[in-house]
Design an enzyme around this catalytic site. Structure first.
Site, PDB file in Angstrom:
ATOM      1  N   TYR A 130       0.928  -1.067   0.087  1.00 41.82           N
ATOM      2  CA  TYR A 130      -0.014  -0.019   0.038  1.00 41.82           C
ATOM      3  C   TYR A 130       0.937   1.175  -0.177  1.00 41.82           C
ATOM      4  O   TYR A 130       2.135   1.087   0.408  1.00 41.82           O
ATOM      5  CB  TYR A 130      -0.880  -0.075   1.220  1.00 41.82           C
ATOM      6  CG  TYR A 130      -1.960  -1.211   1.319  1.00 41.82           C
ATOM      7  CD1 TYR A 130      -2.034  -2.107   0.476  1.00 41.82           C
ATOM      8  CD2 TYR A 130      -2.925  -0.968   2.399  1.00 41.82           C
ATOM      9  CE1 TYR A 130      -3.060  -2.944   0.524  1.00 41.82           C
ATOM     10  CE2 TYR A 130      -3.949  -1.804   2.596  1.00 41.82           C
ATOM     11  CZ  TYR A 130      -3.994  -2.812   1.647  1.00 41.82           C
ATOM     12  OH  TYR A 130      -4.992  -3.743   1.669  1.00 41.82           O
ATOM     13  N   LYS A 202       4.621 -13.495   6.112  1.00 36.30           N
ATOM     14  CA  LYS A 202       4.505 -14.644   5.282  1.00 36.30           C
ATOM     15  C   LYS A 202       5.880 -14.887   4.660  1.00 36.30           C
ATOM     16  O   LYS A 202       6.201 -14.987   3.581  1.00 36.30           O
ATOM     17  CB  LYS A 202       3.538 -14.317   3.997  1.00 36.30           C
ATOM     18  CG  LYS A 202       3.208 -15.613   3.224  1.00 36.30           C
ATOM     19  CD  LYS A 202       2.567 -16.759   4.136  1.00 36.30           C
ATOM     20  CE  LYS A 202       2.040 -17.869   3.571  1.00 36.30           C
ATOM     21  NZ  LYS A 202       1.527 -18.985   4.113  1.00 36.30           N
ATOM     22  N   ASP A 234      -1.635 -16.691   7.524  1.00 37.70           N
ATOM     23  CA  ASP A 234      -2.518 -17.700   7.587  1.00 37.70           C
ATOM     24  C   ASP A 234      -2.820 -18.426   8.948  1.00 37.70           C
ATOM     25  O   ASP A 234      -4.140 -18.786   9.563  1.00 37.70           O
ATOM     26  CB  ASP A 234      -2.263 -18.916   6.535  1.00 37.70           C
ATOM     27  CG  ASP A 234      -1.032 -19.465   6.447  1.00 37.70           C
ATOM     28  OD1 ASP A 234      -0.216 -18.901   7.142  1.00 37.70           O
ATOM     29  OD2 ASP A 234      -0.842 -20.439   5.695  1.00 37.70           O
ATOM     30  N   ASP A 258      -4.533  -4.907   7.543  1.00 38.17           N
ATOM     31  CA  ASP A 258      -5.958  -4.425   6.899  1.00 38.17           C
ATOM     32  C   ASP A 258      -6.781  -5.616   7.072  1.00 38.17           C
ATOM     33  O   ASP A 258      -8.088  -5.338   7.401  1.00 38.17           O
ATOM     34  CB  ASP A 258      -5.572  -3.805   5.485  1.00 38.17           C
ATOM     35  CG  ASP A 258      -6.740  -3.195   4.919  1.00 38.17           C
ATOM     36  OD1 ASP A 258      -7.854  -2.894   5.575  1.00 38.17           O
ATOM     37  OD2 ASP A 258      -6.775  -3.017   3.596  1.00 38.17           O
ATOM     38  N   ASP A 262     -10.119  -6.556  10.325  1.00 41.51           N
ATOM     39  CA  ASP A 262     -11.475  -6.816  10.023  1.00 41.51           C
ATOM     40  C   ASP A 262     -11.885  -8.007  10.834  1.00 41.51           C
ATOM     41  O   ASP A 262     -12.974  -8.257  11.553  1.00 41.51           O
ATOM     42  CB  ASP A 262     -11.761  -7.003   8.608  1.00 41.51           C
ATOM     43  CG  ASP A 262     -11.856  -5.390   8.207  1.00 41.51           C
ATOM     44  OD1 ASP A 262     -11.581  -4.463   8.651  1.00 41.51           O
ATOM     45  OD2 ASP A 262     -12.513  -5.114   6.895  1.00 41.51           O
TER      46      ASP A 262
END
Length: 363
Positions: A130, A202, A234, A258, A262
């Site tokens: 981003y 990751k 994950d 991000d 949520d």
């Protein structure tokens, strides 16, 4: 009471007025920001709230007002207000995204036993993928035709039709957010929390970018003498659902934070409950994690809790820690009582009604 002539009268110290710039955004943003601002003014705190114009591009006068304010509160972003968020977060370099995940009894969590969920997801805002460094694949093929993955497949093997995105990781960015995480963990330790930092990357698939991040963050945290653990994204997603109470400060690279914020918000009861603060060097602003929710905009039923809790984070940043804690406690009382809740939490209250209930509990 008589006062000796040679003894000066003591004048009560006045609490200095604090200025807040409120930018509603769009969709449900104006509703939740208006309700929150009305609440804040109703507390009797020494606050002055300005609501300058938004617009695209964001007017220079608005930028100036925000830079000069003690606190900046933003509502909800959508297509027409994306330039506002772009300026608040990326142009002003608010590189640390603080997203508390906390369950208050009475919130509608999907988990069987959510009581005790209380951690902070810390998102690095400035690097990674981003805000989008993208281009045509053909241009990348020209510049780096032999760039290969671990299988030996090169960029030129994909051809020239398509797009690419660049992921950026720098030692400076990783060290900066790691130190911020350590400061946050120490503050939480003083409140009886573990002070543990959980790093999410990751690096098993991205050893050069995420692997560099792993190495730098681990070194900073270990030098600070704080508990440390690392999970791949994950596995971390699974653990945030299965073991959320084991978390304290969860440090994520930009994209992962991000997404996982949520997920974490949902375990506590939903996006309508999730606040955030974004911090840079000499700059901060505060916003709910949720978006503009156009499906319910204008109906007066949006949950203002995320914006109210974001305002509590803002008050703390402004040096009003006791008032911030009082506001959070008021939110907790309203949810425990359960009588004035918005439809997403199983009630029938309107946006303003919930905010006014919190004000009543604050008083």
């Amino acid at each position: 009471m008589n006062t000796p002539m040679n003894t000066p009268m003591k004048t009560p110290m006045k609490t200095p007025m604090k200025t807040i710039v409120a930018l509603p955004g769009e969709g449900i943003g104006p509703e939740v920001v208006d309700a929150t601002c009305e609440l804040l003014m109703g507390t009797g705190l020494p606050l002055k709230i300005l609501t300058p114009a938004q617009g695209s591009p964001l007017p220079e006068a608005t930028k100036r007002a925000a830079r000069e304010a003690d606190g900046v509160l933003f509502g909800a972003a959508g297509p027409s207000t994306s330039p506002v968020v772009s300026w608040l977060r990326w142009e002003m370099a608010a590189w640390a995204g603080v997203r508390p995940i906390r369950f208050f009894p009475g919130m509608r969590s999907p988990l069987a036993d959510p009581d005790g969920i209380d951690y902070v997801l810390l998102r690095e805002n400035s690097e990674g993928l981003y805000p989008g460094r993208e281009g045509d694949l053909g241009e990348l093929v020209k510049l780096m035709p032999n760039l290969a993955d671990r299988t030996g497949r090169t960029i030129k093997d994909f051809g020239t039709e398509g797009r690419f995105a660049v992921k950026v990781v720098t030692p400076r960015g990783a060290q900066r957010i790691a130190r911020f995480a350590c400061d946050l963990a120490r503050r939480r330790q003083k409140r009886g929390k573990p002070g543990k930092i959980t790093l999410v990357t990751k690096s098993n698939v991205l050893p050069r970018t995420d692997g560099l991040y792993d190495e730098i963050v681990a070194n900073v945290v270990r030098e600070a003498g704080l508990p440390f653990e690392h999970f791949h994204v994950d596995d971390a997603a699974r653990r945030l659902v299965r073991f959320p109470k084991a978390m304290d400060v969860v440090l994520c690279m930009n994209l992962y934070g991000d997404i996982l914020s949520d997920l974490g918000a949902e375990t506590a009861g939903g996006l309508g409950l999730a606040p955030s603060g974004n911090f840079g060097d000499g700059w901060a602003y505060f916003e709910s994690v949720h978006g503009s929710a156009p499906d319910i905009a204008g109906k007066g039923i949006a949950n203002p809790t995320a914006t109210i809790l974001s305002a509590a984070l803002m008050l703390e940043h402004m040096g009003m820690s006791a008032e911030a804690q009082r506001l959070e406690a008021a939110v907790g009382r309203v949810y425990r009582d359960g009588r004035v809740l918005t439809p997403d939490q199983g009630g029938t209250a309107k946006t303003r009604e919930l905010a006014q209930a919190v004000l009543g509990a604050y008083r």
